[in-house]
Design an enzyme around this catalytic site. Structure first.
Site, PDB file in Angstrom:
ATOM      1  N   CYS A   2       0.847  -1.189   0.000  1.00 25.88           N
ATOM      2  CA  CYS A   2       0.000   0.000   0.000  1.00 25.88           C
ATOM      3  C   CYS A   2       0.883   1.241   0.000  1.00 25.88           C
ATOM      4  CB  CYS A   2      -0.889   0.013   1.248  1.00 25.88           C
ATOM      5  SG  CYS A   2      -1.829  -1.487   1.442  1.00 25.88           S
ATOM      6  N   ARG A  27       3.697   0.853  -6.660  1.00 18.52           N
ATOM      7  CA  ARG A  27       3.667  -0.143  -5.571  1.00 18.52           C
ATOM      8  C   ARG A  27       2.554  -1.171  -5.799  1.00 18.52           C
ATOM      9  NH1 ARG A  27       6.366   2.471  -1.038  1.00 18.52           N
ATOM     10  NH2 ARG A  27       5.217   1.309   0.513  1.00 18.52           N
ATOM     11  N   TRP A  74      -3.469  -2.196  -1.435  1.00 22.11           N
ATOM     12  CA  TRP A  74      -3.346  -3.555  -1.978  1.00 22.11           C
ATOM     13  C   TRP A  74      -4.018  -4.478  -0.965  1.00 22.11           C
ATOM     14  CZ3 TRP A  74      -1.359  -5.355  -6.529  1.00 22.11           C
ATOM     15  CH2 TRP A  74      -1.348  -6.736  -6.663  1.00 22.11           C
ATOM     16  N   ASN A  98      -0.363   1.188   6.066  1.00 26.80           N
ATOM     17  CA  ASN A  98       0.348   0.234   5.216  1.00 26.80           C
ATOM     18  C   ASN A  98       0.974  -0.795   6.143  1.00 26.80           C
ATOM     19  OD1 ASN A  98       1.772  -1.109   3.252  1.00 26.80           O
ATOM     20  ND2 ASN A  98       3.515   0.295   3.319  1.00 26.80           N
ATOM     21  N   GLY A  99       0.592  -2.063   5.971  1.00 25.90           N
ATOM     22  CA  GLY A  99       1.167  -3.119   6.812  1.00 25.90           C
ATOM     23  C   GLY A  99       0.087  -4.105   7.232  1.00 25.90           C
ATOM     24  N   GLU A 479      23.259 -19.791   0.929  1.00 18.39           N
ATOM     25  CA  GLU A 479      22.882 -18.415   0.584  1.00 18.39           C
ATOM     26  C   GLU A 479      23.760 -17.410   1.324  1.00 18.39           C
ATOM     27  OE1 GLU A 479      21.509 -16.587  -1.399  1.00 18.39           O
ATOM     28  OE2 GLU A 479      20.914 -14.748  -0.376  1.00 18.39           O
ATOM     29  N   LYS A 483      26.043 -14.624  -0.508  1.00 15.08           N
ATOM     30  CA  LYS A 483      25.933 -13.183  -0.187  1.00 15.08           C
ATOM     31  C   LYS A 483      27.313 -12.631   0.174  1.00 15.08           C
ATOM     32  CE  LYS A 483      22.693 -11.809  -1.306  1.00 15.08           C
ATOM     33  NZ  LYS A 483      22.158 -12.917  -2.022  1.00 15.08           N
ATOM     34  N   GLU A 486      29.882 -12.636  -2.818  1.00 17.52           N
ATOM     35  CA  GLU A 486      29.588 -11.844  -4.030  1.00 17.52           C
ATOM     36  C   GLU A 486      29.717 -10.342  -3.785  1.00 17.52           C
ATOM     37  OE1 GLU A 486      25.656 -11.886  -5.756  1.00 17.52           O
ATOM     38  OE2 GLU A 486      24.719 -12.231  -3.820  1.00 17.52           O
ATOM     39  N   HIS A 502      33.714 -34.976   6.348  1.00 19.53           N
ATOM     40  CA  HIS A 502      34.033 -35.768   5.132  1.00 19.53           C
ATOM     41  C   HIS A 502      34.957 -35.006   4.217  1.00 19.53           C
ATOM     42  CE1 HIS A 502      31.065 -38.704   6.390  1.00 19.53           C
ATOM     43  NE2 HIS A 502      30.261 -37.708   6.669  1.00 19.53           N
ATOM     44  N   LYS A 602      22.905  -7.697 -12.448  1.00 15.72           N
ATOM     45  CA  LYS A 602      21.676  -7.974 -11.691  1.00 15.72           C
ATOM     46  C   LYS A 602      20.880  -9.096 -12.348  1.00 15.72           C
ATOM     47  CE  LYS A 602      18.578  -7.622  -8.563  1.00 15.72           C
ATOM     48  NZ  LYS A 602      18.895  -8.259  -7.267  1.00 15.72           N
TER      49      LYS A 602
END
Ligand code: AGP
Length: 607
Positions: A2, A27, A74, A98-99, A479, A483, A486, A502, A602
């Site tokens: 929203c 949005r 929304w 909003n939330g 991940e 992060k 990169e 191992h 990107k």
């Protein structure tokens, strides 16, 4: 998500509010409205659909007021309709929000016990009633808002006006963004600088917990501890662009902090909070007859897919194969015509993932795509699109798109599990309720940023770092390592914690820090023993766990970062936050180009 805006002005605000809302259309929304104080009385105009419907209605309502609030909605609680559109009014209070208010059901029941029957299905209207009740009981607007905020659980940004107070507007934020605009003899509130760009480039960004009290002459801010604070005023030269850094040093920082907001927005698309149910678009396959499915993606999106595998196999008892897209089509996986493949891509343009999609379709598979760009090539070529609503992700290192992908995958796994008869209505409600808490818990995880930054500065001196995780947190180790490498350019590798002995344990000595991702869950003790194996060889351990885990084994770690305790189902969403912050602050410390790391793009549109 929203969009909210408020203007405490010197000239009529109705069409200025619409102009600000137009800047927030990016949005996404399904209804809009404004409320003003016309001759001291609250007047409201709302319309379902696009802003032009609202403008049409406003042309008949001659509003001259110089104070008002506006909203693009929304749908979260309650479908997209005029009745559910904001602003919501209760007595002398008009509010835009909003939330997501998590505890709105119990608050609504409290109001009903007082004989107050809300008109709409929204959580927002409940807040308006609570504030109005406090006013009726003699509180000032400031007292009423401060007391009601203490009752709310969830993530929110508010703008509120009051009958009888035409030189007062109150704003509050917890998890959803909110900015103050400084005009000439007027003040504004907006979800971001873009909304306020038509009126000012002088912006003050509020922080989580802040409450701001505006008059035309100025404003005062109370922080989360209700202390008077000064927040810096900035000049947003980028306000003319669709996206700006929102007062953060890097897009990546802004995007990490947008997660409570965009996670709430994404889950509101797939979860019916009021009834504790998941709602997904129709899938063009018979899920009960499905023998297996494949998930294909690259990089961070691939790790999201790995988490999805755990959820689908544990909840829906559906065998899942997850492949990196650049390998998938070369292993010549046997695919059944009429089977289901899932591809995941933030950009929707990654060449390897697109090639995998086409490989599946050429073999008669139905393809569902989890994408953040609905008009992308992958979206257009898929049979079903499961959108993430992360908003534009500018930083090359994916953060908010990753956690939004996890939300979609969690909802997807729940829907498939229900369809295949492995999750009943009660269990579905439990898991939906667990997901509903994610925005608030992510706010809490982000509050550890200062501590995480200190740890990151330690890690920034290493040449090699290992990340360990078990079970559903093993993909988080991968991940976290991605992060880190990169954007800091330091070699980092993720491993299944049980795999260390191992081979990789040969790498361990006092120069190799080991980040251990281990909530206090069923696998915790096993992971702790892995942790002790590497500590015994001199490694510096960074333990990422919850309070219980820290109490039991934090002493064994060189540093401990805590994450809010939560249902294991949602732990990947929460443990993503510290690994993102670790990478970010190490890179900032090292002075690399955080948003545009060397050699990276990107969207990798070449194979
Ligand atoms: C993630 O931080 C990286 N930027 C990269 O691994 C990315 O996730 C990968 O290239 C996939 O991109 P996509 O989601 O747009 O398909």
């Amino acid at each position: 998500m929203c969009g909210i805006v408020g203007i405490l002005g010197r000239e009529p605000v109705a069409m200025r509010l619409v102009e600000a809302l137009r800047r927030l259309e990016y949005r996404g929304y399904d209804s809009a409205g404004i409320a003003v104080l016309e001759n001291g009385v609250l007047k409201r105009v709302r319309a379902a659909g696009k802003l032009r419907n609202l403008v049409q209605k406003l042309s008949d309502a001659d509003l001259q007021s110089t104070i008002g609030i506006g909203h693009t909605r929304w749908a979260t609680h309650g479908g997209p309709s005029e009745a559910n559109a904001h602003p919501h009014i209760a007595g002398r209070v008009a509010i835009v929000h909003n939330g997501i208010i998590e505890n709105f059901k119990e608050l609504r029941e409290q109001l009903q016990h007082r004989g107050i029957q809300p008109e709409s299905d929204t959580d927002t209207e409940i807040v308006a009633h609570l504030i109005n009740v406090a006013l009726e009981e003699g509180a000032t607007p400031k007292e009423a808002v401060l007391s009601v905020l203490e009752e709310l659980r969830g993530a929110f940004a508010f703008a509120i006006i009051f009958e009888g107070h035409d030189n007062l507007m109150i704003g509050a934020r917890r998890g959803s963004p909110l900015a103050v605009g400084h005009g000439e003899g007027e003040m504004m509130l907006g979800s971001d600088a873009i909304a306020l760009a038509p009126f000012t480039s002088r912006i003050t960004y509020l922080e989580d917990g802040d409450v701001v009290f505006l008059t035309r002459e100025g404003f005062e801010i109370l922080d989360g501890e209700r202390r008077h604070v000064i927040r810096p005023m900035q000049f947003t030269q980028a306000a003319s662009l669709l996206v700006d850094k929102g007062g953060y040093k890097h897009f990546m920082a802004k995007e990490m902090h947008e997660q409570p907001d965009v996670l709430g927005h994404t889950m509101s698309e797939y979860l019916d909070f009021a009834n504790g149910r998941v709602r997904l678009p129709e899938l063009p396959v018979d899920l009960k007859a499905l023998g297996r499915m494949t998930i294909t993606a690259c990089g961070t999106a691939f790790y999201a897919g790995m988490v999805g595998k755990y959820w689908l196999e544990q909840l829906a008892r559906l065998p899942v194969e997850v492949d990196v897209a650049s390998e998938f089509r070369y292993r010549e996986a046997p695919l059944d015509a009429g089977g289901l493949s899932l591809v995941i891509s933030q950009s929707g343009e990654t060449a390897d993932t697109l090639a995998a999609l086409r490989y599946c379709k050429a073999r008669g598979q139905k393809v569902a795509a989890v994408v953040n760009v609905p008009e992308s090539t992958i979206a257009r070529e898929s049979d079903v699109v499961l959108r993430t609503f992360a908003g534009p992700e500018i930083g090359v290192a994916s953060t908010k798109a990753f956690t939004c992908q996890l939300v979609v995958l969690a909802a997807f796994a729940l829907a498939v599990a229900r369809e295949r008869g492995h999750v009943d209505a009660e269990r579905e409600q439990e898991l939906v309720r667990a997901l509903q808490q994610v925005p608030r818990l992510v706010v809490q995880a982000l509050e550890q940023e200062e501590k995480v930054a200190k740890v990151a500065h330690e890690l920034a001196h290493a040449s090699d770092i290992l990340y360990l995780g078990r079970g559903i947190n093993y993909p988080l180790a991968l991940e976290g390592a991605l992060k880190f490498k990169e954007i800091s350019y330091i070699h980092a590798e993720g491993y299944a914690a049980g795999e260390l002995k191992h081979g990789p344990i040969a790498l361990i000595d006092e120069k190799v820090p080991v980040v251990v991702i281990a909530p206090r869950d069923a696998l915790f003790e096993k992971t702790v023993s892995n942790m002790e194996e590497v500590a015994a060889r001199g490694a510096k351990i960074v333990l990422i766990t919850d309070e219980a885990g820290a109490m039991e084994h934090g002493a064994k770690a060189f540093e401990t970062i805590t994450v809010p305790a939560a249902d294991p189902f949602i732990s990947p969403l929460l443990y993503a936050i510290p690994v993102q912050l670790l990478a970010y602050h190490a890179a900032v410390f090292l002075g690399t180009d955080v948003d545009q790391p060397r050699n990276l793009a990107k969207s990798v549109t070449v194979e």
